[in-house]
Write a protein that holds these residues in place. Sequence first.
Motif, PDB file in Angstrom:
ATOM      1  N   THR A 146      52.247  57.196 -36.731  1.00 13.37           N
ATOM      2  CA  THR A 146      51.036  56.455 -36.341  1.00 13.37           C
ATOM      3  C   THR A 146      51.178  55.927 -34.926  1.00 13.37           C
ATOM      4  O   THR A 146      52.183  55.256 -34.612  1.00 13.37           O
ATOM      5  CB  THR A 146      50.776  55.288 -37.294  1.00 13.37           C
ATOM      6  OG1 THR A 146      50.688  55.779 -38.627  1.00 13.37           O
ATOM      7  CG2 THR A 146      49.514  54.536 -36.933  1.00 13.37           C
ATOM      8  N   ALA A 147      50.193  56.235 -34.041  1.00 14.34           N
ATOM      9  CA  ALA A 147      50.240  55.756 -32.649  1.00 14.34           C
ATOM     10  C   ALA A 147      49.969  54.267 -32.631  1.00 14.34           C
ATOM     11  O   ALA A 147      49.220  53.730 -33.449  1.00 14.34           O
ATOM     12  CB  ALA A 147      49.189  56.479 -31.809  1.00 14.34           C
ATOM     13  N   PRO A 148      50.628  53.547 -31.722  1.00 11.11           N
ATOM     14  CA  PRO A 148      50.387  52.095 -31.643  1.00 11.11           C
ATOM     15  C   PRO A 148      48.934  51.792 -31.248  1.00 11.11           C
ATOM     16  O   PRO A 148      48.343  52.476 -30.423  1.00 11.11           O
ATOM     17  CB  PRO A 148      51.384  51.640 -30.587  1.00 11.11           C
ATOM     18  CG  PRO A 148      51.670  52.859 -29.764  1.00 11.11           C
ATOM     19  CD  PRO A 148      51.598  54.017 -30.711  1.00 11.11           C
ATOM     20  N   THR A 149      48.362  50.784 -31.858  1.00  9.63           N
ATOM     21  CA  THR A 149      46.965  50.393 -31.607  1.00  9.63           C
ATOM     22  C   THR A 149      46.892  49.371 -30.488  1.00  9.63           C
ATOM     23  O   THR A 149      47.594  48.351 -30.526  1.00  9.63           O
ATOM     24  CB  THR A 149      46.340  49.802 -32.886  1.00  9.63           C
ATOM     25  OG1 THR A 149      46.462  50.756 -33.940  1.00  9.63           O
ATOM     26  CG2 THR A 149      44.886  49.439 -32.659  1.00  9.63           C
ATOM     27  N   GLU A 150      45.994  49.661 -29.452  1.00 12.75           N
ATOM     28  CA  GLU A 150      45.824  48.708 -28.347  1.00 12.75           C
ATOM     29  C   GLU A 150      44.957  47.548 -28.800  1.00 12.75           C
ATOM     30  O   GLU A 150      44.033  47.713 -29.599  1.00 12.75           O
ATOM     31  CB  GLU A 150      45.169  49.402 -27.155  1.00 12.75           C
ATOM     32  CG  GLU A 150      46.028  50.507 -26.554  1.00 12.75           C
ATOM     33  CD  GLU A 150      45.354  51.139 -25.352  1.00 12.75           C
ATOM     34  OE1 GLU A 150      44.214  50.709 -25.041  1.00 12.75           O
ATOM     35  OE2 GLU A 150      45.934  52.029 -24.731  1.00 12.75           O
TER      36      GLU A 150
END
Length: 303
Positions: A146-150
Amino acid sequence: MSERRRRIALPMTLAIAALLGISLAQTTVVRATAERDLTDRSRDALGAAGYASLDVRFEGRDGFVSGVAPDDVDAVEQVVLGVTGVRVVEVGPVSAAAAATPAPTPTTTSRSTAASSRASSTAASSPESTPTTASTDVTTEAAAVTAPTEPAAPPAPEPPPAPEPPAPEPPPAPAPPPGPDPALVAVDAQLASLSSVGFAMASARLTPEGTAAVASVAAVIAASPPTTMFQIRAHTDTTGPASANQWLSEARATTVCNELIRQGIPIERLSAAGLGETAPLVSPEVTAEDQARNRRVEVVRVV
């Protein structure tokens, strides 16, 4: 005896022809003066009523007004008919502007987008492919990353409300109209107090008393401001045909005007108008005194 009659008849015939020619010329001048006067007074009345841009003309005592809005036809007609000496008036309205045609409403074409389905196809094995293994010993598990959420940006601040416009200032009160000129008021009073102008019966010839009255009028006009203008208006009673009374009033007004010019009043300060029996002071005429009041000459300051 016949020769003597011919010698007498010839000069009388020439004299009558000369009188008729003079009368016709005076009638033409008086008619033009009366039409100009009715036009000027009608324009003044319309201007005072708020209709200053209308076209007004007269033929005799018949008025014609053009350029009138349809809603103002009756009001303009009543204003002109209220002018002394006007017999009838014809009012012509302006043409109403054609209503603008609204632009057609554009038609929106809705389009439906067909969803296209795609079928999954299985890749065919080529002859050179590696043969598949019947059983798999090691099971590979796919790990989901899962890509980090901004962090979400903060909402923009709402703009401050616009300031309310200041209340408009009330318009200044109109200046009161100037009062009448005292010098002109005195002239009007002096003219009103003068004796009436007398004529011979059914004639435009001044009596001695009438000539003296005109001399008094000339003295008042000569002492007035040089820019003031005057109109001589002659009236008759209702005795006799109306056409004859109209002619007699025009001839009497012209006689008084000519006598004032003879006594030194500049012609450009004078105009003459014969109103016949159209503007009586007493109506109906019952007594001889009523007829005498209606039979009069008025000298009116018009400017």
